[in-house]
Each structure stands twice: as structure tokens, then as C-alpha cells.
Motif scaffolding. Structure first.
Motif, PDB file in Angstrom:
ATOM      1  N   GLU A   1      35.660  -9.452 -17.513  1.00 24.37           N
ATOM      2  CA  GLU A   1      36.225  -8.583 -16.485  1.00 24.37           C
ATOM      3  C   GLU A   1      35.137  -7.765 -15.798  1.00 24.37           C
ATOM      4  O   GLU A   1      35.202  -7.507 -14.598  1.00 24.37           O
ATOM      5  N   LEU A   2      34.129  -7.347 -16.564  1.00 23.99           N
ATOM      6  CA  LEU A   2      33.002  -6.616 -15.975  1.00 23.99           C
ATOM      7  C   LEU A   2      32.243  -7.491 -14.983  1.00 23.99           C
ATOM      8  O   LEU A   2      31.896  -7.055 -13.883  1.00 23.99           O
TER       9      LEU A   2
ATOM     10  N   MET B   1      37.510  -3.453 -14.818  1.00 20.50           N
ATOM     11  CA  MET B   1      37.650  -3.585 -16.263  1.00 20.50           C
ATOM     12  C   MET B   1      38.485  -2.441 -16.840  1.00 20.50           C
ATOM     13  O   MET B   1      39.370  -2.649 -17.666  1.00 20.50           O
ATOM     14  N   ALA B   2      38.187  -1.198 -16.394  1.00 25.08           N
ATOM     15  CA  ALA B   2      38.922  -0.040 -16.897  1.00 25.08           C
ATOM     16  C   ALA B   2      40.399  -0.131 -16.517  1.00 25.08           C
ATOM     17  O   ALA B   2      41.275   0.227 -17.315  1.00 25.08           O
ATOM     18  N   TYR B   3      40.669  -0.620 -15.314  1.00 28.05           N
ATOM     19  CA  TYR B   3      42.063  -0.780 -14.874  1.00 28.05           C
ATOM     20  C   TYR B   3      42.822  -1.708 -15.823  1.00 28.05           C
ATOM     21  O   TYR B   3      43.921  -1.389 -16.288  1.00 28.05           O
ATOM     22  N   GLU B   4      42.208  -2.850 -16.118  1.00 29.17           N
ATOM     23  CA  GLU B   4      42.848  -3.812 -17.018  1.00 29.17           C
ATOM     24  C   GLU B   4      42.977  -3.219 -18.425  1.00 29.17           C
ATOM     25  O   GLU B   4      44.008  -3.372 -19.099  1.00 29.17           O
ATOM     26  N   GLN B   5      41.918  -2.541 -18.881  1.00 29.33           N
ATOM     27  CA  GLN B   5      41.901  -1.992 -20.237  1.00 29.33           C
ATOM     28  C   GLN B   5      42.928  -0.871 -20.394  1.00 29.33           C
ATOM     29  O   GLN B   5      43.661  -0.825 -21.390  1.00 29.33           O
TER      30      GLN B   5
ATOM     31  N   SER C   1      44.474   5.015 -11.252  1.00 28.95           N
ATOM     32  CA  SER C   1      43.892   6.332 -10.992  1.00 28.95           C
ATOM     33  C   SER C   1      42.836   6.695 -12.023  1.00 28.95           C
ATOM     34  O   SER C   1      41.732   7.122 -11.682  1.00 28.95           O
ATOM     35  N   ILE C   2      43.170   6.538 -13.297  1.00 26.62           N
ATOM     36  CA  ILE C   2      42.217   6.883 -14.355  1.00 26.62           C
ATOM     37  C   ILE C   2      40.998   5.976 -14.301  1.00 26.62           C
ATOM     38  O   ILE C   2      39.866   6.417 -14.525  1.00 26.62           O
TER      39      ILE C   2
END
Length: 345
Positions: free
Chosen positions: A28-29, A101-105, A129-130
Motif C-alpha cells: 500500500e505504501l 496506507m494510513a487510510y486503509e489501515q 481525515s485521520i
């Protein structure tokens, strides 16, 4: 029937998770980084002109869009359109990688912690958002460098020797030179100047962008969902809507970033709200939307290309969909609760 389909999805997802021995997060990254680099480079000329409009560079504000392109071409040559793009790409690759990546995680974590939340606006808005905030915090200094390099308008010869043209302004010779000069002058705080409005803007923008994109795709017939044109269209509308709602904060952020460039500037040190009031009072409320038309031209291809390249890269890297990944996450978590599975695999 539903249980059988769920088992097949989970099995396929687990196979994709292990392909090549590369962890899902790494895939994902990579997908996010490539998407960010490609989309940002594609719209670099428009981004350069937009920054000059947002920061009220007088000689560009008075000549309009086409005149600005001609002026850059005459002053700096063809490469002038890509001034600051090195810093932009250096920032956007890790930013987009972390963002996607953060969105998916975050989605997987939310689904795991709150199984009944389901898909919908709440999940997309919160995780998007996060994820946006996380990416901004880690990459903001490079965004500040990109803005400062794009803001200065000097011929190639003046990058070595400061000439009379805007001699009161600090001249930066590259990414590292810009970072070092900012750090020496204002310390770590100087590298994060303007991060406030960036966070205020990215939380709603990132959440809305992902929400609109996913929601639009849900209304596309299944047989057309994988078509590139459809992905481009959904990405364009998502970026357009999200950017329009948060654009004024982007203008505030840009002006805060360049306030310290001129030694004659007396507005240095103002915060987000003070800068917003100052812009409205001295430049008029319309300045909060200055460059928005250019931004529309930039956002449509940028977000569209970003989402499309990300989806294509996910498919090429055999990254499971978020639903499949969520199933694997839940199954893995459930297995860890049984002693018999502690020593398996």
C-alpha cells in the motif's frame, strides 16, 4: 451461499497478502507513493502558478493565467514551471504513501474495533481525515520547502548571485539549502510554520475526498467499476467537491508559509485566525478564493490520476480490497485468541 462467498474472499485475500512475501502495508505504501509522484508531476506547472496567485505575487496577479505562464517562460525558461517540483515530489511520495496506507489501515482498525459500523460516510470520513492528518504531520516541512522554492521567481544566474531583482527576499538554492536556512533562523518551529491551517484543512478535505470517491464508485455498475475512465471521473468529482469546501484554509496556509520570505514583511508571527482576518481586511474576502479556478484545473487531473494510479497499482501488486483485507484482519485476530493456533504458521 453468502458464507461460501465470504470464505472465498478471505482465502483470496490471504493469498494476496502473502504474495512474494511482501507485507500488505508495504504494498500500500508503494502504490500510494507511485500514485502521488505521478499525479503531482503531471500538474506541476499549474501548481506553480497557483502558488504565485495565492501568495499575491503582484507581477503575476496582474497578468492573469496565460500571462503568468508567459512570464515564467520568459523569466526562467521551461524548467521554471517545475521550480519547487523536486521538493514537491520529495514530499508527495512519502505523503501519498502514508496517506493511502494510513487510510486503509485506520479502516481496518475501525472495522476490527467496531464490527457493526459498516461501510458508509462515518467510516470514510473518520479514516480519511485521520490519515490526512497523520501524513501532514510527518511530511509538512517538505511542503513548506516546496512553497518557498515555488514562490521565489529568479533567473538561473541569480540562484548563485543575488541580483537586484527582489533583492530583499531570501534566495534558496535547493531543498537542503532551504531546510537549513529555515532551521537556522527559526529552529524546528520554523519548519512547521503554517501547519495549523494545513491540519484544519486536511481533516475535512481528506475525509470528504475519500468519502466522495468511494460513494461515487458504489453507484457505478459492477461491470464498469474497473474502467480507467470511470475511476478518473469519480476522482475528479471527489477532488473538486472536497477542495472547494476547504480552499480558503489553503490560501491562509500559503500566506503564512511565505510571510517570512521578505525582510520587509511586518506580518511575520501571525497565527491562523489572525492571518485569516488580515487577508480579509487588507486584501478582501475574494483573496480567500484567489487561484481557485487554477486549482480546479489542477485538482481535476491530480486527484483523478492519483486515485486511478493507486487503484491500478493495487491491482498490479495484488493488494486485496478493503473488504477482503478486513476479513483477513478479523480472521487473524480471531485465530490469535485460540491457544491451538499460537504455534501454527
Amino acid at each position: 451461499m453468502a458464507e461460501e462467498r465470504g470464505r472465498k474472499m478471505a482465502t483470496a485475500a490471504e493469498e494476496n497478502w502473502r504474495v512474494g512475501g511482501v507485507p500488505l502495508i508495504v504494498k500500500e505504501l508503494v502504490a500510494g507513493g507511485v500514485a502521488g509522484g505521478v499525479s503531482k508531476t503531471a500538474v506541476a506547472p499549474l501548481e506553480r502558478v497557483k502558488i504565485l496567485f495565492q501568495t499575491r505575487k503582484a507581477e503575476f496577479h496582474s497578468v492573469g493565467l496565460l500571462g503568468s505562464f508567459r512570464k515564467i517562460l520568459q523569466t526562467e525558461g521551461l524548467l521554471g514551471f517545475y521550480r519547487g517540483n523536486g521538493a514537491s515530489v520529495a514530499r508527495i511520495v512519502p505523503y501519498a504513501a502514508l496517506h493511502f496506507m494510513a487510510y486503509e489501515q485506520y479502516q481496518r482498525w475501525i472495522i476490527l474495533g467496531f464490527p457493526n459500523i459498516g461501510k458508509g460516510p462515518v467510516l470514510d470520513l473518520i479514516s480519511g481525515s485521520i490519515a490526512g492528518g497523520t501524513a501532514v504531520i510527518f511530511t509538512y516541512p517538505l511542503d513548506l520547502v516546496r512553497t518557498k522554492l515555488a514562490y521565489q521567481v529568479v533567473g538561473p544566474s541569480r540562484l548563485k548571485n543575488r541580483g537586484p531583482y527582489h533583492s530583499s527576499e531570501q534566495v534558496y538554492r535547493g531543498i537542503l539549502d532551504c531546510i537549513l536556512k529555515m532551521y537556522r533562523k527559526n529552529g524546528l518551529r520554523g519548519l512547521y510554520r503554517g501547519v495549523g491551517p494545513s491540519l484544519y484543512g486536511i481533516f475535512p478535505y481528506s475525509g470528504l475526498k475519500f468519502y466522495f470517491y468511494e460513494e461515487l464508485k458504489m453507484h457505478v455498475p459492477e461491470e464498469h467499476k474497473k474502467e480507467v475512465v470511470v475511476k478518473l471521473a469519480c476522482g475528479s468529482v471527489a477532488g473538486l467537491l472536497g477542495q472547494t469546501m476547504t480552499y480558503p484554509l489553503d490560501v491562509v496556509r500559503r500566506q503564512m508559509q511565505v510571510q517570512a520570505l521578505s525582510t520587509a514583511n511586518n506580518e511575520v508571527g501571525k497565527g491562523t485566525f489572525e492571518t485569516l482576518v488580515m487577508i480579509i481586511r487588507t486584501q478582501g474576502w475574494k483573496q480567500l478564493f484567489s487561484g481557485l479556478s487554477i486549482n480546479y484545473l489542477k485538482v481535476v487531473p491530480s486527484v483523478a490520476i492519483g486515485f486511478t494510479v493507486y487503484d491500478v497499482m493495487k491491482s498490479w501488486l495484488k493488494v486485496p480490497s478493503r473488504d477482503e483485507a478486513a476479513i483477513v484482519t478479523v480472521r487473524t485476530e480471531n485465530k490469535s485468541n485460540y491457544p491451538s493456533s499460537l504455534h501454527s504458521g
